[in-house]
Design a protein around this motif. Structure first.
Motif, PDB file in Angstrom:
ATOM      1  N   ARG A  98       0.777  -1.300  -0.108  1.00 47.46           N
ATOM      2  CA  ARG A  98       0.073   0.114  -0.084  1.00 47.46           C
ATOM      3  C   ARG A  98       0.740   1.304  -0.044  1.00 47.46           C
ATOM      4  O   ARG A  98       0.118   2.364   0.361  1.00 47.46           O
ATOM      5  N   ASP A 100       2.706   4.722  -1.667  1.00 51.04           N
ATOM      6  CA  ASP A 100       2.681   5.673  -2.742  1.00 51.04           C
ATOM      7  C   ASP A 100       3.900   6.121  -3.189  1.00 51.04           C
ATOM      8  O   ASP A 100       4.426   6.585  -2.312  1.00 51.04           O
ATOM      9  N   ARG A 102       6.545   8.578  -5.811  1.00 54.18           N
ATOM     10  CA  ARG A 102       6.425   9.824  -6.459  1.00 54.18           C
ATOM     11  C   ARG A 102       6.240   9.552  -8.011  1.00 54.18           C
ATOM     12  O   ARG A 102       5.827  10.155  -8.649  1.00 54.18           O
ATOM     13  N   GLY A 153      -2.285  -1.027  -7.545  1.00 55.18           N
ATOM     14  CA  GLY A 153      -3.573  -0.333  -6.844  1.00 55.18           C
ATOM     15  C   GLY A 153      -4.181  -1.621  -6.126  1.00 55.18           C
ATOM     16  O   GLY A 153      -3.763  -2.649  -5.980  1.00 55.18           O
ATOM     17  N   THR A 159       1.241   2.445  -5.417  1.00 53.01           N
ATOM     18  CA  THR A 159       0.392   3.400  -6.383  1.00 53.01           C
ATOM     19  C   THR A 159       1.466   4.351  -6.657  1.00 53.01           C
ATOM     20  O   THR A 159       2.587   4.607  -5.931  1.00 53.01           O
ATOM     21  N   ARG A 161       1.742   8.521  -6.812  1.00 53.62           N
ATOM     22  CA  ARG A 161       0.788   9.679  -6.647  1.00 53.62           C
ATOM     23  C   ARG A 161      -0.310   9.375  -6.482  1.00 53.62           C
ATOM     24  O   ARG A 161      -1.509  10.173  -7.114  1.00 53.62           O
ATOM     25  N   GLY A 162      -0.781   8.313  -5.744  1.00 52.49           N
ATOM     26  CA  GLY A 162      -2.251   7.908  -5.564  1.00 52.49           C
ATOM     27  C   GLY A 162      -3.018   7.388  -6.620  1.00 52.49           C
ATOM     28  O   GLY A 162      -4.212   6.915  -6.314  1.00 52.49           O
ATOM     29  N   ASN A 163      -2.258   6.934  -7.573  1.00 56.54           N
ATOM     30  CA  ASN A 163      -3.067   6.350  -8.724  1.00 56.54           C
ATOM     31  C   ASN A 163      -2.467   5.019  -9.224  1.00 56.54           C
ATOM     32  O   ASN A 163      -1.193   4.964  -9.158  1.00 56.54           O
TER      33      ASN A 163
END
Length: 180
Positions: A98, A100, A102, A153, A159, A161-163
């Protein structure tokens, strides 16, 4: 097979009862091995039912780096065997759970340096081993094709940058990882 230990035993001896290299296995070394199953970072979940899964709960059918280390190198054809892991997250290190990142490059660079199931199997078997950072997409299986990479994800994989990003195929040979 009812447990990961039985998988190890069968690979090593051609029986679920013994973990030791048998004369039968010596005469019939493994050239190709594929696993199709659910997966979480660096674990194949042979007994996973797709509901209420808890990565922190161990099941006797879970196959991880510890079990990979029990495979005997002599059960595999030297320098010629291929292992393909089509479970999700086989190359996702547990440490990346999990997280994240850059950039996609930093996700790949970090993942290739950390222990994972693909690398562990390569070291223990001497085989070339492939697997994915992220999920595996089985949608083409109904058309007779092998699964391919999906996206990162979801509940367990990293992920950027959150994606989610496209899953990254990793190949490990002699314990050296590379992203394809």
């Amino acid at each position: 097979m009812k447990s990961a230990d039985e998988v190890v035993n069968y690979v090593n001896s051609q029986t679920t009862k013994s973990q030791y290299l048998s004369s039968e296995r010596k005469a019939d070394q493994i050239s190709d091995l594929s696993a199709f199953s659910h997966g979480v970072p660096s674990f194949i979940r042979f007994g996973c039912e797709n509901s209420g899964v808890d990565i922190n709960k161990y099941d006797k059918s879970d196959f991880g780096m510890l079990e990979a280390g029990k495979f005997l190198k002599n059960a595999f054809l030297p320098n010629k065997s291929q292992v393909d892991l089509f479970s999700c997250n086989a190359a996702t290190p547990i440490q990346n759970l999990r997280l994240d990142f850059r950039t996609e490059a930093s996700l790949i660079q970090t993942s290739l340096k950390l222990p994972n199931l693909v690398n562990s199997l390569s070291v223990s078997t001497g085989a070339t081993v492939t697997g994915y950072i992220g999920r595996t997409d089985y949608s083409s299986s109904g058309n007779g094709q092998l699964p391919s990479g999906g996206k990162t994800g979801g509940d367990y994989s990293p992920t950027v940058r959150g994606n989610p990003v496209p899953s990254i195929k990793v190949t490990s040979k002699n314990g050296k990882n590379k992203a394809n």
